[in-house]
Scaffold this active site. Structure first.
Site, PDB file in Angstrom:
ATOM      1  N   ASP A  99       0.863  -1.184   0.000  1.00 36.98           N
ATOM      2  CA  ASP A  99       0.000   0.000   0.000  1.00 36.98           C
ATOM      3  C   ASP A  99       0.901   1.237   0.000  1.00 36.98           C
ATOM      4  O   ASP A  99       1.771   1.378   0.865  1.00 36.98           O
ATOM      5  CB  ASP A  99      -0.888  -0.009   1.256  1.00 36.98           C
ATOM      6  N   ASP A 197      -2.981   4.776  -2.318  1.00 41.96           N
ATOM      7  CA  ASP A 197      -4.047   5.307  -1.471  1.00 41.96           C
ATOM      8  C   ASP A 197      -4.478   6.702  -1.920  1.00 41.96           C
ATOM      9  O   ASP A 197      -3.635   7.597  -2.035  1.00 41.96           O
ATOM     10  CB  ASP A 197      -3.502   5.379  -0.028  1.00 41.96           C
ATOM     11  N   HIS A 327     -11.206  -2.861   3.180  1.00 44.53           N
ATOM     12  CA  HIS A 327     -11.188  -2.532   4.610  1.00 44.53           C
ATOM     13  C   HIS A 327     -11.996  -1.273   4.939  1.00 44.53           C
ATOM     14  O   HIS A 327     -12.137  -0.915   6.117  1.00 44.53           O
ATOM     15  CB  HIS A 327      -9.733  -2.347   5.051  1.00 44.53           C
TER      16      HIS A 327
HETATM   17  O1  TEU Z   1      -9.566   5.609   1.771  1.00 44.90           O
HETATM   18  C1  TEU Z   1      -9.962   6.706   0.977  1.00 44.90           C
HETATM   19  C2  TEU Z   1     -11.267   7.180   1.394  1.00 44.90           C
HETATM   20  O2  TEU Z   1     -11.749   8.191   0.959  1.00 44.90           O
HETATM   21  C3  TEU Z   1     -11.944   6.386   2.415  1.00 44.90           C
HETATM   22  O3  TEU Z   1     -11.818   7.121   3.597  1.00 44.90           O
HETATM   23  C4  TEU Z   1     -13.345   6.146   2.008  1.00 44.90           C
HETATM   24  O4  TEU Z   1     -13.801   7.193   1.223  1.00 44.90           O
HETATM   25  C5  TEU Z   1     -14.228   6.109   3.191  1.00 44.90           C
HETATM   26  O5  TEU Z   1     -13.517   5.495   4.209  1.00 44.90           O
HETATM   27  C6  TEU Z   1     -15.456   5.337   2.791  1.00 44.90           C
HETATM   28  O6  TEU Z   1     -15.972   4.742   3.956  1.00 44.90           O
HETATM   29  C7  TEU Z   1      -8.174   5.460   1.894  1.00 44.90           C
HETATM   30  C8  TEU Z   1      -7.937   4.233   2.745  1.00 44.90           C
HETATM   31  O7  TEU Z   1      -8.459   3.087   2.073  1.00 44.90           O
HETATM   32  C9  TEU Z   1      -8.635   4.459   4.063  1.00 44.90           C
HETATM   33  O8  TEU Z   1      -8.560   3.300   4.882  1.00 44.90           O
HETATM   34  C10 TEU Z   1      -7.953   5.634   4.753  1.00 44.90           C
HETATM   35  O9  TEU Z   1      -8.668   5.930   5.943  1.00 44.90           O
HETATM   36  C11 TEU Z   1      -7.937   6.878   3.856  1.00 44.90           C
HETATM   37  O10 TEU Z   1      -7.609   6.610   2.496  1.00 44.90           O
HETATM   38  C12 TEU Z   1      -6.869   7.833   4.354  1.00 44.90           C
HETATM   39  O11 TEU Z   1      -5.603   7.230   4.130  1.00 44.90           O
END
Ligand code: TEU
Ligand code: CA
Length: 551
Positions: A99, A197, A327
């Site tokens: 990641d 990410d 996740h």
């Molecule tokens: O997620 C991107 C993101 O926008 C997420 O927060 C998503 O939109 C939201 O959780 C929907 O429920 C990435 C990662 O996958 C996430 O785990 C991180 O919290 C986020 O970026 C910040 O790094």
């Protein structure tokens, strides 16, 4: 010699390390715990493992807040544990995709510690610092304003996510060079690619104009002022040319807010940016607008139309990722299937059929392959995710009732996907001998991997067969997608077509028997089915069938 685009025929399995397997009893999953389960993953038949962040992190956002890109989070293990994992994976023919979290770092990262220390620090411009008057009306995705005042210098820094996740300033070439250097460090270790990410957020309109504030919203909509921003394609192309194109790797960009038009640009191989992206559009159909917590039931034709749009947009040029879970998303069998005793296994298989016969690279999230379900913890204190806890706080202040807030958490909370993997029916589902960091789903006694491996009719063996079929049936990789019965509100039907054959896929998303025109599958041979002895023209509740038709 493997083809350069080996990832077009691969199936990817996502591991969320904190919840996968705890080898030392501290209640936290770890790298040695993953190594213990590599033979299981090999048995499933997946080709690639996407490993959510294992870098050193204060864990404000479970590792998506990186403090040191060159070190392993101590409770996950050591760098030699990581090296052992990579060796053991490669021994089994498994590839490892890490990641890449470079839209932001942790506020405890050395760059930010330096940057915040003074206005003339050489790292000041690694982040976005502005006087109050130069900030704007953006909100953080985790609630509250996107600008945080720092007492040291009296300026504000930008954080699209938590206050502990300051955004990197990608307009600064020193930032880009430091990111590329870090990427090469991991690639030179032999990893096989990156999941990137929120990578389409890295380019911001550094004038930070206010965005329009929609009715009922508190903050402005940034639009393309950070989502698919002004220099995004330049930066992705530069990263490709400077780093990833020099290795035999796959890249997948997580891109909230990317449209099919954007995706064609991001994944067109001639543009040399990324190989594929994660769209969010099909994950935003069971909510009002883009507020995931403002629930509405899924209308199946909307889902069908969206998949059809993405399948056709990227059919000639570019490539789709295919996913139901990760996740950040609730468990699909609870969301679009039916997790009751009667229909959990059947609807999980139906959903797998629906996704895996489409064109693209399928992603399986840990536990999806045994039909793990959402949770309903009565006590808010049993939840851990910063996003849902902040949502509860913010929306309570806006007058939402406790019941509405908990229903939103039960339906969409990210902890649904983060409860410990259910290995067996022993204490804590065999995940840990200690106290798990997040409660185990109480249904683990009957819903677990050990039970699935002992049951030839389990979701596990159905996924195993789907994954194997992808290797056997070229049409699953190359066949053109065409949606069938677009207006049907309970059946998701489509075909995959090549010059000399086609597949017809029919999935009943309902708990009622449905009918379809038998001539849709005449002269076909049954290729895949989740119930014995399908009757042509009839779909029993949650029944899925795939027919192969020579033409
Ligand atoms: O997620 C991107 C993101 O926008 C997420 O927060 C998503 O939109 C939201 O959780 C929907 O429920 C990435 C990662 O996958 C996430 O785990 C991180 O919290 C986020 O970026 C910040 O790094
Ligand atoms: Ca552990």
């Amino acid at each position: 010699m493997e083809s350069k685009d080996w990832w077009k025929k691969s199936v990817v399995y996502q591991i969320y390390p904190k919840s996968f397997n705890d080898s030392n009893g501290d209640g936290i999953g770890d790298i040695q715990g993953i190594i213990e389960k590599l033979d299981y993953l090999k048995k499933l038949g997946v080709d690639v493992i996407w490993l959510s962040p294992v870098y050193d992190s204060p864990q404000d956002d479970n590792g998506y807040d990186i403090r040191d890109y060159y070190a392993i989070f101590e409770q996950y293990g050591t760098m030699s544990d990581f090296d052992e994992l990579l060796t053991e994976m490669h021994k089994r023919g498994l590839k490892l995709v890490m990641d890449l979290v470079v839209n932001h770092t942790s506020d405890e990262h050395a760059w930010f510690v330096e940057s915040r220390s003074s206005k003339d620090n050489p790292y000041r411009d690694y982040y976005f610092w502005r006087d109050a008057a130069e900030t704007n009306n953006w909100g953080s995705i985790f609630g509250g304003p996107a600008w945080e005042k720092d007492e040291e210098t009296g300026q504000y820094y930008l954080h699209l996510f938590s206050k502990k996740q300051p955004d990197l300033n990608w307009d600064n070439s020193a930032v880009r060079e430091d990111v590329y250097k870090m990427m090469r460090f991991w690639l030179d270790k032999g990893i096989d690619g990156f999941r990137m990410d929120v990578i389409n957020f890295i380019s911001k309109n550094a004038a930070f104009p206010d965005g329009p504030v929609a009715e009922g919203d508190q903050y402005g909509d940034a639009g393309s002022d950070f989502c698919n921003g002004p220099h995004i394609h330049d930066y992705l192309h530069e990263m490709n040319q400077a780093v990833t194109s020099r290795y035999d790797v796959m890249t997948v960009g997580e891109m909230p807010g990317a449209s099919t038009e954007d995706a064609v640009k991001y994944t067109d191989p001639d543009r040399q940016e990324v190989d594929m992206i994660f769209t969010f559009e099909h994950m935003n159909l069971d909510c009002h607008g883009d507020n995931k917590w403002d629930l509405k039931p899924l209308y199946l034709p909307d889902l069908k139309a969206n998949f059809a749009e993405w399948q056709s947009a990227l059919d000639e040029k570019g490539w789709n990722s295919l996913y139901w879970n990760n996740h950040d998303q609730p468990r699909i069998v609870s969301r679009f299937g039916n997790d009751s005793e009667a229909y959990r296994v059947l609807s999980a298989k139906m959903l797998a059929t629906c996704l895996h016969f489409m064109k693209g690279t399928p992603y399986i999230y840990q536990g999806e392959e045994i039909g793990m379900t959402n949770i309903r913890f009565e006590d808010l204190n049993d939840y851990r995710d910063i996003e849902l806890l902040n949502m509860y706080r913010d929306n309570k202040a806006l007058g939402w009732s406790h019941e509405r807030l908990m229903e939103a958490i039960y339906t969409k909370g990210r902890d649904n996907a983060r409860t410990p993997y259910q290995w067996d029916d022993s204490a804590n589902a065999g995940f840990t001998s200690g106290e798990p960091w997040l409660r185990v789903n109480p249904n683990y006694q009957t819903l677990n991997c050990k039970q699935a491996l002992a049951d030839p009719d389990s979701v596990f063996y159905y996924y195993q067969k789907l994954i194997a079929l992808r290797k056997e049936k070229e049409i699953m990789t190359t066949g053109r997608f065409a949606l069938l019965l677009p207006d049907d509100e309970t059946i998701f039907a489509y075909e995959r077509v090549t010059a000399n054959e086609k597949l017809v896929v029919l999935c009943n998303f309902s708990d009622k028997e449905q009918q379809y025109q038998p001539e849709m599958v005449t002269a076909g041979t049954l290729l895949m089915h989740n119930l014995p002895a399908p009757e042509i023209g009839i779909l029993r509740p949650y029944e899925a069938v795939v027919y192969e038709i020579q033409q």
